[in-house]
Design a protein around this motif. Structure first.
Motif, short mmCIF file in Angstrom:
data_model
loop_
_atom_site.label_atom_id
_atom_site.label_comp_id
_atom_site.label_asym_id
_atom_site.label_seq_id
_atom_site.Cartn_x
_atom_site.Cartn_y
_atom_site.Cartn_z
N ARG A 189 0.79 -1.24 0.06
CA ARG A 189 0.20 -0.05 -0.03
C ARG A 189 1.03 1.24 -0.05
O ARG A 189 0.64 2.22 -0.53
CB ARG A 189 -1.07 -0.13 1.31
N GLN A 190 2.04 1.17 0.84
CA GLN A 190 2.79 2.51 0.87
C GLN A 190 3.66 2.67 -0.54
O GLN A 190 3.67 3.86 -1.11
CB GLN A 190 3.90 2.32 1.85
N ALA A 191 3.85 1.45 -1.15
CA ALA A 191 4.56 1.55 -2.48
C ALA A 191 3.71 2.20 -3.42
O ALA A 191 4.09 3.04 -4.17
CB ALA A 191 4.94 0.26 -3.04
N LEU A 192 2.38 1.83 -3.29
CA LEU A 192 1.38 2.35 -4.13
C LEU A 192 1.11 4.01 -4.01
O LEU A 192 0.75 4.82 -5.17
CB LEU A 192 0.03 1.79 -4.32
N GLU A 193 1.39 4.31 -2.81
CA GLU A 193 1.02 5.64 -2.68
C GLU A 193 2.53 6.51 -2.72
O GLU A 193 1.98 7.81 -3.30
CB GLU A 193 0.97 5.97 -1.03
N LEU A 219 -5.89 -3.92 -3.02
CA LEU A 219 -4.84 -3.20 -3.49
C LEU A 219 -4.99 -2.88 -4.88
O LEU A 219 -4.55 -1.98 -5.42
CB LEU A 219 -3.58 -4.11 -3.26
N LEU A 220 -5.39 -4.00 -5.56
CA LEU A 220 -5.98 -3.68 -7.17
C LEU A 220 -6.74 -2.54 -7.43
O LEU A 220 -6.67 -1.69 -8.18
CB LEU A 220 -6.58 -4.92 -7.77
N ALA A 221 -7.76 -2.50 -6.48
CA ALA A 221 -8.83 -1.39 -6.60
C ALA A 221 -7.98 0.00 -6.09
O ALA A 221 -8.16 1.02 -6.81
CB ALA A 221 -9.93 -1.62 -5.64
N LEU A 222 -6.97 -0.05 -5.37
CA LEU A 222 -6.32 1.04 -4.98
C LEU A 222 -5.40 1.50 -6.20
O LEU A 222 -5.37 2.77 -6.53
CB LEU A 222 -5.55 0.96 -3.78
N ALA A 223 -4.78 0.65 -6.72
CA ALA A 223 -3.91 1.08 -8.04
C ALA A 223 -4.80 1.85 -8.88
O ALA A 223 -4.33 2.62 -9.69
CB ALA A 223 -3.36 -0.36 -8.42
N THR A 226 -6.10 5.32 -7.82
CA THR A 226 -5.15 6.28 -7.81
C THR A 226 -4.16 6.40 -9.08
O THR A 226 -3.34 7.16 -9.19
CB THR A 226 -4.13 6.13 -6.59
N LYS A 227 -4.57 5.52 -10.06
CA LYS A 227 -4.09 5.75 -11.40
C LYS A 227 -2.64 5.27 -11.37
O LYS A 227 -1.81 5.62 -11.84
CB LYS A 227 -3.97 6.82 -12.09
N ARG A 228 -2.40 4.19 -10.65
CA ARG A 228 -0.87 3.51 -10.64
C ARG A 228 -0.82 2.54 -11.54
O ARG A 228 -1.86 1.70 -11.75
CB ARG A 228 -0.67 3.05 -9.15
N ARG A 229 0.37 2.30 -12.08
CA ARG A 229 0.63 0.92 -12.80
C ARG A 229 1.14 0.07 -11.90
O ARG A 229 2.13 0.12 -11.27
CB ARG A 229 1.61 1.45 -14.02
N PHE A 230 0.41 -1.17 -11.94
CA PHE A 230 0.83 -2.21 -10.91
C PHE A 230 0.80 -3.56 -11.50
O PHE A 230 -0.12 -4.19 -12.21
CB PHE A 230 -0.59 -2.37 -9.76
N GLU A 231 2.32 -3.69 -11.55
CA GLU A 231 2.55 -4.82 -12.27
C GLU A 231 2.90 -6.00 -11.63
O GLU A 231 3.78 -5.95 -10.77
CB GLU A 231 3.85 -4.78 -13.36
N VAL A 302 -2.57 3.06 -15.64
CA VAL A 302 -3.73 3.40 -14.85
C VAL A 302 -4.42 1.89 -14.42
O VAL A 302 -5.54 1.72 -13.90
CB VAL A 302 -4.75 4.00 -15.47
N LYS A 303 -3.72 0.88 -14.93
CA LYS A 303 -4.20 -0.46 -14.76
C LYS A 303 -3.16 -1.55 -14.07
O LYS A 303 -2.10 -1.14 -14.19
CB LYS A 303 -4.72 -0.86 -16.19
#
Length: 414
Positions: A189-193, A219-223, A226-231, A302-303
């Motif tokens: 969560r902190q990394a996504l922030e 976590l997937l919903a947070l990514a 917040t428009k984060r790329r989560f690989e 964003v995905k």
């Protein structure tokens, strides 16, 4: 005359009579040092002897070239292709175009290299009419089909794309995918922030429970919000664990079903998604999640990204055959300038096979290419194979100039 549709280059001397070795370095070269390969990147007027700077991009070189030798005298087109590659790397698209058009007319069927570079340049500049005219001439000269305009034209932009690389936040999920594993979920969560892009290695997970799946879905919903790329790396491990937890008709492990369905959604596996959704509805007697094409993983940040081909005629995704798993690549995107590739060494340490994904790379300047050489030279000493995956021909030529072809294989798109 071959290629009558190209403009004549006024006053252009034959490149073969000029000096075949140029020392690329910062500042303005003088005298014979300017005879070949050195673009006028520091001219205040923003133009060169080959014409004005193209409006394709505002990309500008850092103005400092590393101390590399550029040697000509090999293939008949080597001087021109190297010169064009350096012009392109420094943002002088019109100059690169002029040099390549001259090389195509001069060398004709002797070599395809300037043709392929020119195809890519026209594509990137959005000059489809010239691209198609070049294709007609290419087919006549080489008696085979020319490259297609294709999806690569999508790289054309009115303004330069920002450089985007591999995930800026890199971490491994520590422990198991259990709801009680507070520390691991909080670290992600902190990394996504903090980071616009996060690459999470989940390959070491050996157990999961519904509560852990529920938290991972959060976590997937947070990514996404917040428009984060989560690989995700090692996602096949999660798939195997989830498949062992679910069974049609057994109303247990709902969150495991939902996480597996979400992975199908993000990957774009609609057939697998539909079968999983039907099984979910029959098992829990409630409406399943709906397919949303807008949530399919894309190259935009964003995905969540979990890239693999959809398995055919499978109810749920299964593990691929040994060795068939796609190797996660270190991704280079857009236009890269003055880059240090600080996280590339960490990526290389985590993989036995180093794949640099250049399929979305539009341009790289000379300084960045030199730094990339230095980093990968250190990696190569460890004995690991390195592949530069699907660069365009302009960037590939620059890689050859700085010496990357000596330590890495180049895999061109077919």
């Amino acid at each position: 005359m071959v290629f009558s549709f190209f403009k004549k280059l006024p006053g252009k001397k034959s490149q073969q009579t000029e000096t075949s070795s140029v020392k690329a370095r910062g500042g303005k070269p003088t005298g014979e040092e300017r005879s070949v390969g050195q673009p006028d990147i520091l001219e205040e007027s923003g133009s060169s002897s080959h014409g004005p700077v193209s409006g394709f991009s505002d990309f500008s070189s850092s103005g400092v070239f590393p101390d590399y030798q550029i040697d000509g005298g090999g293939a008949p087109d080597e001087v021109e292709t190297e010169e064009a590659a350096i012009f392109y790397a420094s943002g002088q698209d019109a100059a690169a175009q002029s040099v390549l058009e001259g090389a195509v007319k001069t060398h004709g069927s002797l070599t395809e290299r300037p043709w392929l570079m020119l195809f890519d340049l026209y594509r990137l500049m959005g000059k489809q009419d010239l691209f198609e005219a070049l294709g007609i001439e290419y087919a006549r000269v080489f008696e085979k089909s020319p490259p297609g305009w294709g999806a690569a034209s999508d790289q054309k932009t009115e303004e330069p794309r920002p450089a985007k690389r591999a995930a800026t936040g890199r971490l491994t999920f520590k422990g198991e995918l259990l709801g009680s594993n507070e520390a691991a979920f909080e670290a992600v969560r902190q990394a996504l922030e903090k980071s616009a892009e996060v690459r999470l290695d989940v390959s070491k997970i050996r157990r999961c429970d519904p509560e852990g799946c529920a938290r991972f879905l959060e976590l997937l919903a947070l990514a996404e919000t917040t428009k984060r790329r989560f690989e995700l790396q090692g996602k096949e491990v999660i798939r195997g664990l989830l498949q062992a937890k679910i069974a049609k008709g057994r109303a247990a492990g709902k969150e495991c079903w939902l996480l597996l369905i979400e992975l199908c959604q993000l990957q774009g596996w609609q057939k697998a998604f539909d079968k999983m959704a039907i099984g979910y509805a029959m098992t829990f007697e409630e409406s399943p999640p709906s397919w949303n094409p807008d949530k399919v993983a894309t190259t935009e940040p964003v995905k969540a990204v979990v890239s693999e081909p959809e398995p055919e005629q499978e109810e749920v995704p299964e593990e691929q055959e040994a060795g068939a798993e796609a190797i996660p690549g270190y991704v280079l995107r857009g236009e890269i300038k003055s880059e240090r590739f600080a996280d590339l060494s960490d990526y290389a340490e985590e993989h036995d096979y180093v794949m640099i994904d250049c399929s979305e790379l539009v341009r790289m300047d000379f300084v960045s290419a030199g730094v990339l050489l230095n980093v990968l030279s250190g990696v190569r000493k460890s004995g690991k194979p390195i592949v530069l995956h699907h660069p365009n021909y302009l960037v590939a030529e620059l890689f050859g100039i700085v010496g990357l072809k000596g330590i890495a294989a180049i895999d061109f798109a077919k």
